[in-house]
Design a protein around this motif. Structure first.
Motif, PDB file in Angstrom:
ATOM      1  N   GLY A 169       1.001  -1.499   0.033  1.00 45.43           N
ATOM      2  CA  GLY A 169       0.073   0.083   0.036  1.00 45.43           C
ATOM      3  C   GLY A 169       0.799   1.237   0.018  1.00 45.43           C
ATOM      4  N   ARG A 170       2.010   1.163  -0.196  1.00 51.10           N
ATOM      5  CA  ARG A 170       3.046   2.297  -0.219  1.00 51.10           C
ATOM      6  C   ARG A 170       3.607   2.644  -1.498  1.00 51.10           C
ATOM      7  NH1 ARG A 170       6.874   1.986   4.686  1.00 51.10           N
ATOM      8  NH2 ARG A 170       5.953   3.477   5.917  1.00 51.10           N
ATOM      9  N   THR A 171       4.062   3.893  -1.492  1.00 52.30           N
ATOM     10  CA  THR A 171       4.839   4.479  -2.480  1.00 52.30           C
ATOM     11  C   THR A 171       6.253   4.295  -2.477  1.00 52.30           C
ATOM     12  OG1 THR A 171       3.382   6.123  -3.213  1.00 52.30           O
ATOM     13  CG2 THR A 171       5.581   6.335  -4.286  1.00 52.30           C
ATOM     14  N   VAL A 172       6.991   3.391  -3.526  1.00 48.85           N
ATOM     15  CA  VAL A 172       8.065   2.873  -3.411  1.00 48.85           C
ATOM     16  C   VAL A 172       9.194   3.535  -4.441  1.00 48.85           C
ATOM     17  CG1 VAL A 172       9.890   0.852  -3.142  1.00 48.85           C
ATOM     18  CG2 VAL A 172       7.604   0.862  -2.281  1.00 48.85           C
ATOM     19  N   LEU A 173      10.345   4.059  -3.937  1.00 46.04           N
ATOM     20  CA  LEU A 173      11.224   4.645  -4.615  1.00 46.04           C
ATOM     21  C   LEU A 173      12.565   3.630  -4.746  1.00 46.04           C
ATOM     22  CD1 LEU A 173      12.882   6.669  -6.546  1.00 46.04           C
ATOM     23  CD2 LEU A 173      13.339   8.039  -4.638  1.00 46.04           C
ATOM     24  N   GLU A 174      12.890   3.173  -5.834  1.00 41.16           N
ATOM     25  CA  GLU A 174      14.117   2.274  -5.806  1.00 41.16           C
ATOM     26  C   GLU A 174      15.217   3.087  -6.614  1.00 41.16           C
ATOM     27  OE1 GLU A 174      16.017  -1.905  -6.820  1.00 41.16           O
ATOM     28  OE2 GLU A 174      14.108  -1.320  -7.724  1.00 41.16           O
ATOM     29  N   LEU A 175      16.421   3.419  -5.856  1.00 42.49           N
ATOM     30  CA  LEU A 175      17.533   4.001  -6.459  1.00 42.49           C
ATOM     31  C   LEU A 175      18.594   2.814  -7.136  1.00 42.49           C
ATOM     32  CD1 LEU A 175      18.465   6.584  -3.341  1.00 42.49           C
ATOM     33  CD2 LEU A 175      17.131   6.961  -5.502  1.00 42.49           C
ATOM     34  N   GLY A 176      19.102   3.208  -8.405  1.00 38.30           N
ATOM     35  CA  GLY A 176      19.874   2.503  -8.963  1.00 38.30           C
ATOM     36  C   GLY A 176      19.656   0.683  -9.204  1.00 38.30           C
TER      37      GLY A 176
END
Length: 334
Positions: A169-176
């Motif tokens: 249920g979350r907004t996820v940001l993945e770097l690289g």
């Protein structure tokens, strides 16, 4: 002291394999992930051949690997399939089992195939689905290491499967994001509301978009998915607020001393740009290849006022990879 990797591989496999179904699954998972042949449970195969001269078990292994529909659609490299089949034939011929024409037909098909610079690796999920990734055969290709999957990405994906509440249920940001293994696993298994893959190298972004699409993810499906170019040195606080991440993750991004400064500054901005729901969870997973580089990263975190906790405890062994490597995961906060 010289270590017999064949024996070591069998020992590792023996600890995980308990019956015939487990053996078949281990062969299948290892084959599609293109694991080192020395890590396959060959001893169990030989015992099975000694107990049953019918070659039925070899046929089952073949059906779960080279003859499986997944191999027809997203096959490992030609070189790898050739080596696997040669090893299977060698083990089979060393016993008194019945001849198996399927083995030689499969090898003949591979011998006539053309080797390419890219191949598929597939990682089997607990529910039976697979994450398939088009990767570069070379470790370093087109000036970047981002075109292959590294150990920390696999470890982080396993941790995510064990800790789905961090993503659901979350907004996820993945770097690289690299070729996308961790993110695709999270999207397929952890039900985030939105997932932002990111990288900066043009070739990596192209491959990443292809792999995201290959696994049936886009901005119209659930979760909503996008692939963004993110230059760590140029990201603004407005961009970070617009993404609105509740969880930020990164795997194997601490490998080059020259980019640590930009990474640390970006992490500082992310932690300071809190959303209305609060400060995001920021998790960094690293394979510690060079302790000096990793310690430099930690020191720079401390210098800008970022604290961290090391996340300990076991994770479920879902994917086959080298677990001898030193891998550490930390959670950041200010």
């Amino acid at each position: 002291m010289k270590v017999n990797t064949q024996h070591l591989g069998d020992q590792i496999s023996m600890s995980c394999v308990k019956n015939k179904a487990d053996i078949l699954h281990t062969f299948q998972a290892s084959f599609f992930a293109m694991s080192r042949l020395a890590t396959f449970p060959w001893t169990f195969l030989e015992r099975e051949l000694e107990n049953d001269k019918s070659s039925e078990f070899i046929s089952d292994v073949l059906k779960q690997t080279c003859l499986h529909p997944l191999c027809q659609k997203h096959s490992p490299s030609v070189k790898y399939r050739r080596a696997f089949l040669n090893e299977l034939i060698k083990r089979h011929e060393a016993t008194e089992s019945e001849p198996l024409d399927e083995l030689y037909v499969a090898l003949g098909n591979v011998l006539g195939a053309e080797e390419r610079t890219e191949c598929y690796k597939s990682y089997l999920l607990p529910g039976g689905d697979a994450v398939s990734l088009l990767e570069s055969v070379a470790v370093i290709s087109e000036g970047t290491t981002g075109l292959v999957t590294w150990e920390a990405a696999l470890y982080l994906a396993e941790w995510a499967l064990d800790n789905q509440q961090t993503f659901t249920g979350r907004t996820v940001l993945e770097l690289g994001s690299g070729v996308g293994l961790t993110g695709i696993t999270v999207c397929r298994s952890c039900s985030p509301s939105r997932y932002v893959f990111s990288d900066c190298h043009p070739s990596v972004l192209h491959k990443l978009r292809d792999n995201v699409q290959l696994n049936g993810l886009d901005n119209q499906t659930s979760p909503r998915v996008c692939v963004d170019e993110l230059d760590w040195g140029a990201v603004t606080e407005d961009q970070i607020r617009e993404i609105g991440a509740d969880t930020v993750i990164a795997a194997d991004v601490v490998y080059d001393p020259d980019i640590i400064g930009c990474l640390v500054k970006l992490l500082g901005r992310i932690l300071k740009c809190s959303s209305p729901e609060g400060t995001p969870d920021v998790l960094i997973c690293s394979t510690i290849r060079n302790p000096d580089t990793y310690n430099c990263f930690k020191l720079q975190l401390e210098n800008v006022g970022i604290s961290y906790d090391v996340i300990t405890g076991p994770v479920s062994h879902v994917f086959p990879y080298n677990r001898v490597s030193a891998i550490e995961m930390i959670k950041l906060y200010i």
